[in-house]
Design a protein around this motif. Structure first.
Motif, PDB file in Angstrom:
ATOM      1  N   UNK A 149      40.728 -55.468 -44.396  1.00  0.00           N
ATOM      2  CA  UNK A 149      41.832 -55.395 -43.433  1.00  0.00           C
ATOM      3  C   UNK A 149      42.643 -54.117 -43.671  1.00  0.00           C
ATOM      4  N   UNK A 150      42.874 -53.806 -44.935  1.00  0.00           N
ATOM      5  CA  UNK A 150      43.634 -52.601 -45.280  1.00  0.00           C
ATOM      6  C   UNK A 150      42.854 -51.351 -44.881  1.00  0.00           C
ATOM      7  N   UNK A 151      41.561 -51.343 -45.180  1.00  0.00           N
ATOM      8  CA  UNK A 151      40.723 -50.197 -44.829  1.00  0.00           C
ATOM      9  C   UNK A 151      40.703 -49.977 -43.321  1.00  0.00           C
ATOM     10  N   UNK A 152      40.649 -51.067 -42.556  1.00  0.00           N
ATOM     11  CA  UNK A 152      40.632 -50.951 -41.096  1.00  0.00           C
ATOM     12  C   UNK A 152      41.910 -50.292 -40.587  1.00  0.00           C
ATOM     13  N   UNK A 153      43.033 -50.639 -41.215  1.00  0.00           N
ATOM     14  CA  UNK A 153      44.293 -50.008 -40.789  1.00  0.00           C
ATOM     15  C   UNK A 153      44.242 -48.508 -41.059  1.00  0.00           C
ATOM     16  N   UNK A 154      43.764 -48.116 -42.224  1.00  0.00           N
ATOM     17  CA  UNK A 154      43.694 -46.699 -42.556  1.00  0.00           C
ATOM     18  C   UNK A 154      42.752 -45.944 -41.616  1.00  0.00           C
ATOM     19  N   UNK A 155      41.663 -46.571 -41.225  1.00  0.00           N
ATOM     20  CA  UNK A 155      40.767 -45.929 -40.247  1.00  0.00           C
ATOM     21  C   UNK A 155      41.503 -45.706 -38.930  1.00  0.00           C
ATOM     22  N   UNK A 156      42.338 -46.670 -38.571  1.00  0.00           N
ATOM     23  CA  UNK A 156      43.125 -46.540 -37.359  1.00  0.00           C
ATOM     24  C   UNK A 156      44.177 -45.445 -37.446  1.00  0.00           C
ATOM     25  N   UNK A 157      44.460 -44.994 -38.668  1.00  0.00           N
ATOM     26  CA  UNK A 157      45.421 -43.906 -38.886  1.00  0.00           C
ATOM     27  C   UNK A 157      44.713 -42.553 -38.959  1.00  0.00           C
ATOM     28  N   UNK A 158      43.397 -42.563 -38.763  1.00  0.00           N
ATOM     29  CA  UNK A 158      42.660 -41.314 -38.772  1.00  0.00           C
ATOM     30  C   UNK A 158      41.934 -41.000 -40.061  1.00  0.00           C
ATOM     31  N   UNK A 159      41.960 -41.908 -41.043  1.00  0.00           N
ATOM     32  CA  UNK A 159      41.218 -41.691 -42.270  1.00  0.00           C
ATOM     33  C   UNK A 159      39.715 -41.765 -41.963  1.00  0.00           C
ATOM     34  N   UNK A 160      38.925 -40.980 -42.683  1.00  0.00           N
ATOM     35  CA  UNK A 160      37.480 -41.145 -42.583  1.00  0.00           C
ATOM     36  C   UNK A 160      37.127 -42.504 -43.169  1.00  0.00           C
ATOM     37  N   UNK A 161      35.977 -43.079 -42.795  1.00  0.00           N
ATOM     38  CA  UNK A 161      35.593 -44.382 -43.362  1.00  0.00           C
ATOM     39  C   UNK A 161      35.569 -44.387 -44.892  1.00  0.00           C
ATOM     40  N   UNK A 162      35.052 -43.316 -45.493  1.00  0.00           N
ATOM     41  CA  UNK A 162      34.983 -43.257 -46.957  1.00  0.00           C
ATOM     42  C   UNK A 162      36.375 -43.221 -47.566  1.00  0.00           C
ATOM     43  N   UNK A 163      37.254 -42.413 -46.986  1.00  0.00           N
ATOM     44  CA  UNK A 163      38.611 -42.330 -47.525  1.00  0.00           C
ATOM     45  C   UNK A 163      39.378 -43.620 -47.299  1.00  0.00           C
ATOM     46  N   UNK A 164      39.195 -44.235 -46.146  1.00  0.00           N
ATOM     47  CA  UNK A 164      39.869 -45.503 -45.858  1.00  0.00           C
ATOM     48  C   UNK A 164      39.456 -46.563 -46.872  1.00  0.00           C
ATOM     49  N   UNK A 165      38.161 -46.623 -47.179  1.00  0.00           N
ATOM     50  CA  UNK A 165      37.653 -47.615 -48.122  1.00  0.00           C
ATOM     51  C   UNK A 165      38.186 -47.378 -49.531  1.00  0.00           C
ATOM     52  N   UNK A 166      38.139 -46.141 -49.990  1.00  0.00           N
ATOM     53  CA  UNK A 166      38.589 -45.852 -51.355  1.00  0.00           C
ATOM     54  C   UNK A 166      40.094 -46.025 -51.492  1.00  0.00           C
ATOM     55  N   UNK A 167      40.847 -45.637 -50.469  1.00  0.00           N
ATOM     56  CA  UNK A 167      42.303 -45.793 -50.519  1.00  0.00           C
ATOM     57  C   UNK A 167      42.691 -47.272 -50.509  1.00  0.00           C
ATOM     58  N   UNK A 168      41.984 -48.064 -49.709  1.00  0.00           N
ATOM     59  CA  UNK A 168      42.256 -49.498 -49.659  1.00  0.00           C
ATOM     60  C   UNK A 168      41.966 -50.156 -51.005  1.00  0.00           C
ATOM     61  N   UNK A 169      40.847 -49.800 -51.616  1.00  0.00           N
ATOM     62  CA  UNK A 169      40.490 -50.376 -52.918  1.00  0.00           C
ATOM     63  C   UNK A 169      41.520 -50.007 -53.983  1.00  0.00           C
TER      64      UNK A 169
END
Length: 197
Positions: A135-155
């Motif tokens: 859920x957190x990663x999905x929000x970051x993707x919606x903010x323009x993060x790349x999928x890899x960055x969204x995943x690592x930032x969420x973790x």
């Protein structure tokens, strides 16, 4: 008409509370039954497999509630990674304060104990972390993060939150949440993600 009771819901709520305060091993069925106010016969009617089944349902409900909270924060901070992160830390800090710094994360507490006790419950806890982190990663993707960055930032954010709970319980202060919010905000402010004004 049979009389409806809330014995089942009370048992799950009581198990959640006790697992969060004292862990899985230290929480016995007798304590859960006594504190939930459920007659023993009623308890085994609702949970014929005993403590294991109760733990499964407590985990599932806890994860569902955690995801609902994260989704609500996400909906209220659409497109804004910085505000999203700050609101998550603020929400988790408020819960710690409300519990007088007694509550740990149910999943974290069980993850520390279950691998040596129950493989299926361990997998259930692991899925809970995966699903809520998504859920957190999905929000970051919606903010323009790349999928890899969204995943690592969420973790990284989830790991920080779990560590913050432990430190807050030990120090009996929510200061660590503010510190981590500032550090995480710096990460979210780096070039790359799109943020709303």
């Amino acid at each position: 008409m049979p009389r409806k009771t809330n014995a089942r819901a009370n048992a799950i709520a009581t198990a959640q509370r006790l697992f969060r305060i004292q862990g899985y091993t230290a929480t016995g069925l007798s304590q859960i039954i006594e504190e939930s106010g459920a007659p023993k016969g009623s308890f085994y009617f609702h949970f014929p497999r005993g403590k294991t089944q109760l733990a499964e349902e407590a985990i599932d409900q806890y994860v569902a509630n955690r995801i609902a909270v994260l989704q609500d924060i996400s909906a209220n901070t659409t497109g804004d990674a910085l505000k999203f992160v700050r609101q998550i830390f603020k929400t988790f800090a408020a819960e710690m304060i409300a519990s007088d710094f007694q509550y740990g994360c149910l999943m974290q507490n069980l993850a520390n104990e279950l691998p040596a006790l129950d493989a299926e419950l361990t997998q259930r806890v692991a899925r809970g972390f995966v699903d809520s982190t998504a859920v957190i990663a999905a929000h970051f993707r919606g903010c323009g993060f790349t999928p890899a960055r969204a995943s690592s930032t969420a973790s990284a954010l989830v790991a920080a939150l779990e560590g913050a709970r432990t430190i807050a319980r030990l120090e009996r202060t929510s200061a660590i949440f503010k510190t981590l919010a500032k550090v995480s905000a710096q990460q979210c402010s780096l070039p790359g993600p799109r943020r709303t004004a």
